[in-house]
Design a protein around this motif. Structure first.
Motif, PDB file in Angstrom:
ATOM      1  N   THR A   1      22.186 -42.838   5.314  1.00  0.00           N
ATOM      2  CA  THR A   1      21.852 -44.253   5.167  1.00  0.00           C
ATOM      3  C   THR A   1      20.347 -44.464   5.154  1.00  0.00           C
ATOM      4  O   THR A   1      19.801 -45.207   4.329  1.00  0.00           O
ATOM      5  CB  THR A   1      22.480 -45.076   6.307  1.00  0.00           C
ATOM      6  OG1 THR A   1      23.900 -44.884   6.296  1.00  0.00           O
ATOM      7  CG2 THR A   1      22.168 -46.559   6.141  1.00  0.00           C
ATOM      8  N   TYR A   2      19.662 -43.803   6.081  1.00  0.00           N
ATOM      9  CA  TYR A   2      18.209 -43.942   6.159  1.00  0.00           C
ATOM     10  C   TYR A   2      17.531 -43.282   4.963  1.00  0.00           C
ATOM     11  O   TYR A   2      16.670 -43.894   4.307  1.00  0.00           O
ATOM     12  CB  TYR A   2      17.700 -43.322   7.459  1.00  0.00           C
ATOM     13  CG  TYR A   2      16.199 -43.338   7.605  1.00  0.00           C
ATOM     14  CD1 TYR A   2      15.546 -44.468   8.071  1.00  0.00           C
ATOM     15  CD2 TYR A   2      15.432 -42.222   7.265  1.00  0.00           C
ATOM     16  CE1 TYR A   2      14.168 -44.496   8.204  1.00  0.00           C
ATOM     17  CE2 TYR A   2      14.056 -42.230   7.396  1.00  0.00           C
ATOM     18  CZ  TYR A   2      13.426 -43.370   7.865  1.00  0.00           C
ATOM     19  OH  TYR A   2      12.056 -43.397   7.979  1.00  0.00           O
ATOM     20  N   PHE A   3      17.908 -42.045   4.679  1.00  0.00           N
ATOM     21  CA  PHE A   3      17.245 -41.300   3.608  1.00  0.00           C
ATOM     22  C   PHE A   3      17.416 -41.994   2.262  1.00  0.00           C
ATOM     23  O   PHE A   3      16.438 -42.244   1.541  1.00  0.00           O
ATOM     24  CB  PHE A   3      17.818 -39.879   3.546  1.00  0.00           C
ATOM     25  CG  PHE A   3      17.261 -39.048   2.420  1.00  0.00           C
ATOM     26  CD1 PHE A   3      16.043 -38.420   2.552  1.00  0.00           C
ATOM     27  CD2 PHE A   3      17.963 -38.905   1.232  1.00  0.00           C
ATOM     28  CE1 PHE A   3      15.523 -37.654   1.513  1.00  0.00           C
ATOM     29  CE2 PHE A   3      17.459 -38.139   0.189  1.00  0.00           C
ATOM     30  CZ  PHE A   3      16.232 -37.513   0.341  1.00  0.00           C
ATOM     31  N   LEU A   4      18.657 -42.324   1.899  1.00  0.00           N
ATOM     32  CA  LEU A   4      18.903 -42.934   0.591  1.00  0.00           C
ATOM     33  C   LEU A   4      18.375 -44.360   0.527  1.00  0.00           C
ATOM     34  O   LEU A   4      17.885 -44.802  -0.510  1.00  0.00           O
ATOM     35  CB  LEU A   4      20.399 -42.904   0.281  1.00  0.00           C
ATOM     36  CG  LEU A   4      21.025 -41.510   0.189  1.00  0.00           C
ATOM     37  CD1 LEU A   4      22.511 -41.611  -0.127  1.00  0.00           C
ATOM     38  CD2 LEU A   4      20.317 -40.664  -0.850  1.00  0.00           C
TER      39      LEU A   4
ATOM     40  N   LEU B   1      23.263 -33.783   2.155  1.00  0.00           N
ATOM     41  CA  LEU B   1      22.019 -33.670   2.908  1.00  0.00           C
ATOM     42  C   LEU B   1      22.179 -32.707   4.080  1.00  0.00           C
ATOM     43  O   LEU B   1      23.301 -32.440   4.530  1.00  0.00           O
ATOM     44  CB  LEU B   1      21.597 -35.053   3.425  1.00  0.00           C
ATOM     45  CG  LEU B   1      21.382 -36.129   2.367  1.00  0.00           C
ATOM     46  CD1 LEU B   1      21.030 -37.458   3.016  1.00  0.00           C
ATOM     47  CD2 LEU B   1      20.294 -35.718   1.385  1.00  0.00           C
ATOM     48  N   PRO B   2      21.081 -32.186   4.599  1.00  0.00           N
ATOM     49  CA  PRO B   2      21.160 -31.282   5.754  1.00  0.00           C
ATOM     50  C   PRO B   2      21.813 -31.961   6.958  1.00  0.00           C
ATOM     51  O   PRO B   2      21.744 -33.176   7.119  1.00  0.00           O
ATOM     52  CB  PRO B   2      19.693 -30.941   6.026  1.00  0.00           C
ATOM     53  CG  PRO B   2      18.992 -31.161   4.724  1.00  0.00           C
ATOM     54  CD  PRO B   2      19.713 -32.311   4.078  1.00  0.00           C
TER      55      PRO B   2
ATOM     56  N   VAL C   1      13.033 -30.404  10.893  1.00  0.00           N
ATOM     57  CA  VAL C   1      12.736 -30.916   9.557  1.00  0.00           C
ATOM     58  C   VAL C   1      13.509 -32.224   9.359  1.00  0.00           C
ATOM     59  O   VAL C   1      14.744 -32.246   9.395  1.00  0.00           O
ATOM     60  CB  VAL C   1      13.120 -29.899   8.474  1.00  0.00           C
ATOM     61  CG1 VAL C   1      12.830 -30.471   7.080  1.00  0.00           C
ATOM     62  CG2 VAL C   1      12.371 -28.592   8.681  1.00  0.00           C
ATOM     63  N   ILE C   2      12.778 -33.301   9.170  1.00  0.00           N
ATOM     64  CA  ILE C   2      13.394 -34.625   9.042  1.00  0.00           C
ATOM     65  C   ILE C   2      12.704 -35.413   7.930  1.00  0.00           C
ATOM     66  O   ILE C   2      11.566 -35.118   7.562  1.00  0.00           O
ATOM     67  CB  ILE C   2      13.312 -35.432  10.353  1.00  0.00           C
ATOM     68  CG1 ILE C   2      11.847 -35.615  10.776  1.00  0.00           C
ATOM     69  CG2 ILE C   2      14.138 -34.782  11.443  1.00  0.00           C
ATOM     70  CD1 ILE C   2      11.660 -36.555  11.951  1.00  0.00           C
ATOM     71  N   PRO C   3      13.380 -36.429   7.401  1.00  0.00           N
ATOM     72  CA  PRO C   3      12.747 -37.344   6.449  1.00  0.00           C
ATOM     73  C   PRO C   3      12.239 -38.584   7.172  1.00  0.00           C
ATOM     74  O   PRO C   3      12.862 -39.079   8.117  1.00  0.00           O
ATOM     75  CB  PRO C   3      13.901 -37.695   5.509  1.00  0.00           C
ATOM     76  CG  PRO C   3      15.113 -37.637   6.391  1.00  0.00           C
ATOM     77  CD  PRO C   3      14.845 -36.602   7.451  1.00  0.00           C
ATOM     78  N   GLN C   4      11.104 -39.081   6.739  1.00  0.00           N
ATOM     79  CA  GLN C   4      10.549 -40.312   7.293  1.00  0.00           C
ATOM     80  C   GLN C   4       9.852 -41.091   6.189  1.00  0.00           C
ATOM     81  O   GLN C   4       9.127 -40.518   5.372  1.00  0.00           O
ATOM     82  CB  GLN C   4       9.551 -40.016   8.409  1.00  0.00           C
ATOM     83  CG  GLN C   4      10.182 -39.604   9.729  1.00  0.00           C
ATOM     84  CD  GLN C   4      10.922 -40.749  10.398  1.00  0.00           C
ATOM     85  OE1 GLN C   4      10.334 -41.769  10.734  1.00  0.00           O
ATOM     86  NE2 GLN C   4      12.226 -40.579  10.585  1.00  0.00           N
ATOM     87  N   ALA C   5      10.110 -42.391   6.171  1.00  0.00           N
ATOM     88  CA  ALA C   5       9.397 -43.262   5.234  1.00  0.00           C
ATOM     89  C   ALA C   5       7.998 -43.532   5.760  1.00  0.00           C
ATOM     90  O   ALA C   5       7.792 -43.630   6.975  1.00  0.00           O
ATOM     91  CB  ALA C   5      10.159 -44.572   5.045  1.00  0.00           C
ATOM     92  N   GLY C   6       7.051 -43.619   4.856  1.00  0.00           N
ATOM     93  CA  GLY C   6       5.677 -43.872   5.266  1.00  0.00           C
ATOM     94  C   GLY C   6       4.884 -44.548   4.169  1.00  0.00           C
ATOM     95  O   GLY C   6       5.348 -44.710   3.036  1.00  0.00           O
TER      96      GLY C   6
ATOM     97  N   TRP D   1      12.196 -47.929  -1.295  1.00  0.00           N
ATOM     98  CA  TRP D   1      10.748 -47.738  -1.200  1.00  0.00           C
ATOM     99  C   TRP D   1      10.231 -46.767  -2.248  1.00  0.00           C
ATOM    100  O   TRP D   1       9.053 -46.793  -2.570  1.00  0.00           O
ATOM    101  CB  TRP D   1      10.359 -47.243   0.189  1.00  0.00           C
ATOM    102  CG  TRP D   1      10.497 -48.297   1.247  1.00  0.00           C
ATOM    103  CD1 TRP D   1      11.041 -49.546   1.092  1.00  0.00           C
ATOM    104  CD2 TRP D   1      10.099 -48.197   2.613  1.00  0.00           C
ATOM    105  NE1 TRP D   1      11.007 -50.226   2.270  1.00  0.00           N
ATOM    106  CE2 TRP D   1      10.435 -49.425   3.227  1.00  0.00           C
ATOM    107  CE3 TRP D   1       9.522 -47.200   3.372  1.00  0.00           C
ATOM    108  CZ2 TRP D   1      10.183 -49.679   4.578  1.00  0.00           C
ATOM    109  CZ3 TRP D   1       9.272 -47.450   4.706  1.00  0.00           C
ATOM    110  CH2 TRP D   1       9.596 -48.672   5.306  1.00  0.00           C
ATOM    111  N   GLY D   2      11.086 -45.878  -2.700  1.00  0.00           N
ATOM    112  CA  GLY D   2      10.681 -44.969  -3.759  1.00  0.00           C
ATOM    113  C   GLY D   2      10.308 -43.581  -3.316  1.00  0.00           C
ATOM    114  O   GLY D   2      10.248 -42.669  -4.149  1.00  0.00           O
ATOM    115  N   SER D   3      10.056 -43.369  -2.025  1.00  0.00           N
ATOM    116  CA  SER D   3       9.655 -42.032  -1.577  1.00  0.00           C
ATOM    117  C   SER D   3       9.967 -41.864  -0.097  1.00  0.00           C
ATOM    118  O   SER D   3      10.030 -42.841   0.652  1.00  0.00           O
ATOM    119  CB  SER D   3       8.158 -41.787  -1.824  1.00  0.00           C
ATOM    120  OG  SER D   3       7.373 -42.703  -1.078  1.00  0.00           O
ATOM    121  N   VAL D   4      10.152 -40.612   0.304  1.00  0.00           N
ATOM    122  CA  VAL D   4      10.382 -40.239   1.708  1.00  0.00           C
ATOM    123  C   VAL D   4       9.615 -38.949   1.960  1.00  0.00           C
ATOM    124  O   VAL D   4       9.669 -38.017   1.147  1.00  0.00           O
ATOM    125  CB  VAL D   4      11.886 -40.019   2.002  1.00  0.00           C
ATOM    126  CG1 VAL D   4      12.090 -39.675   3.469  1.00  0.00           C
ATOM    127  CG2 VAL D   4      12.696 -41.255   1.641  1.00  0.00           C
TER     128      VAL D   4
END
Length: 308
Positions: free
Chosen positions: A58-61, A51-52, A80-85, A67-70
């Protein structure tokens, strides 16, 4: 059931009872959580990620698999970051159009998919794999409870019926002296009837007939092997009693690859979309690549007597 919050306990119980019957408590127990964590770690082990820098794997995976998506987007503060929503809205093909982001360190966001963000998915139906983990964690937690109970019930105890309380107390003292290692023990003849027969009656116990712990352990191995197959971890068909042919002992490659191949294709598509939109590099490789299916080979017999 999800209208007019807040919900009182009567409404919550009415909803939960349709999923987790009150007579069978497998959720929210330490044993279930143990197997849930164990199987979730096995689930996330099938891919090797890069990952970047700055992203929490831990959070991303965790969000991706559970949850199935980020949502991947460019924030003013963190880049640029990943966030669950939460997914919201739908288009003409009934696909979600919006992601609602709620993070105390970020302002509330309503991001348009493929415009303001890239939705990184595990499966094409936008679902995670936690339902698979929970299903098999339920089975293993229930099985190990039966295993512990059977082992406890299989302990050999001697049970005797006596005619009086004094006789029972005398029998206890006799047992204490015998188990302490005395070479000879003398007892009062009052413990015997006039004809010389004992005045107590033992209850016969057939512990071997009630012992099924080995079968439970075998079933647990089969349950875990089935889980491995569902999530793309190669397994061998070694549950046959006596002898196996090579075709039966080979890895079940086609069945193992059926679902995980779709996951991998979806991940690769999302990786390309993220790189095109934001220029960040994400790599994902299969830890257990299956180059070709080996099922079917020559029928050479191999001894599997140890895999009982």
């Amino acid at each position: 059931m999800a209208n007019n919050p807040p919900f009182d306990y009567n409404r919550i119980n009415a909803y939960e009872s349709s999923i987790s019957p009150s007579t069978c408590h497998t959720k929210n127990t330490a044993l279930f959580q143990y197997y849930q964590r164990y199987l979730f770690q096995k689930l996330t082990s099938q891919f090797k990620w890069c990952l970047p820098e700055g992203w929490s794997d831990t959070y991303f995976l965790g969000c991706l698999y559970a949850w199935g998506s980020v949502a991947i987007f460019n924030s003013k503060r963190y880049g640029v970051i990943p966030q669950a929503g939460a997914l919201y809205g739908y288009n003409v093909f009934y696909q979600p159009t919006t992601v609602l982001i709620a993070n105390p360190l970020l302002p509330p966001m309503r991001l348009q998919i493929d415009k303001d963000c890239v939705l990184f998915r595990l499966q094409r139906d936008y679902h995670g794999a936690l339902d698979i983990v929970n299903y098999y964690a339920d089975l293993l937690a229930t099985s190990v409870e039966s295993l512990a109970m059977n082992i406890m019930n299989s302990k050999l105890s001697y049970v005797f019926a006596c005619g009086s309380k004094n006789a029972a107390q005398t029998g206890k003292e006799l047992m204490d002296r015998v188990t302490s290692g005395e070479l000879a023990v003398w007892v009062d003849k009052a413990l015997f009837n006039d004809d010389g027969s004992p005045s107590w009656a033992p209850f016969a116990q057939n512990v071997g007939q009630n012992y099924i712990a080995d079968r439970i352990l075998s079933n647990m191995r089969q349950i875990e092997a089935e889980f491995d197959t569902r999530v793309g971890i190669p397994t061998c068909n070694t549950d046959k009693k006596e002898r196996l042919i090579t075709a039966e002992a080979e890895r079940n490659d086609v069945e193992t690859d059926a679902i995980v191949a779709q996951w991998f294709d979806t991940i690769q598509e999302c990786i390309r979309n993220v790189q095109t939109a934001f220029g960040v590099t994400i790599t994902c490789e299969r830890r257990y690549p299956i180059e070709h299916n080996k099922n079917g080979g020559d029928k050479i017999e191999c001894d599997a007597s140890d895999n009982v």
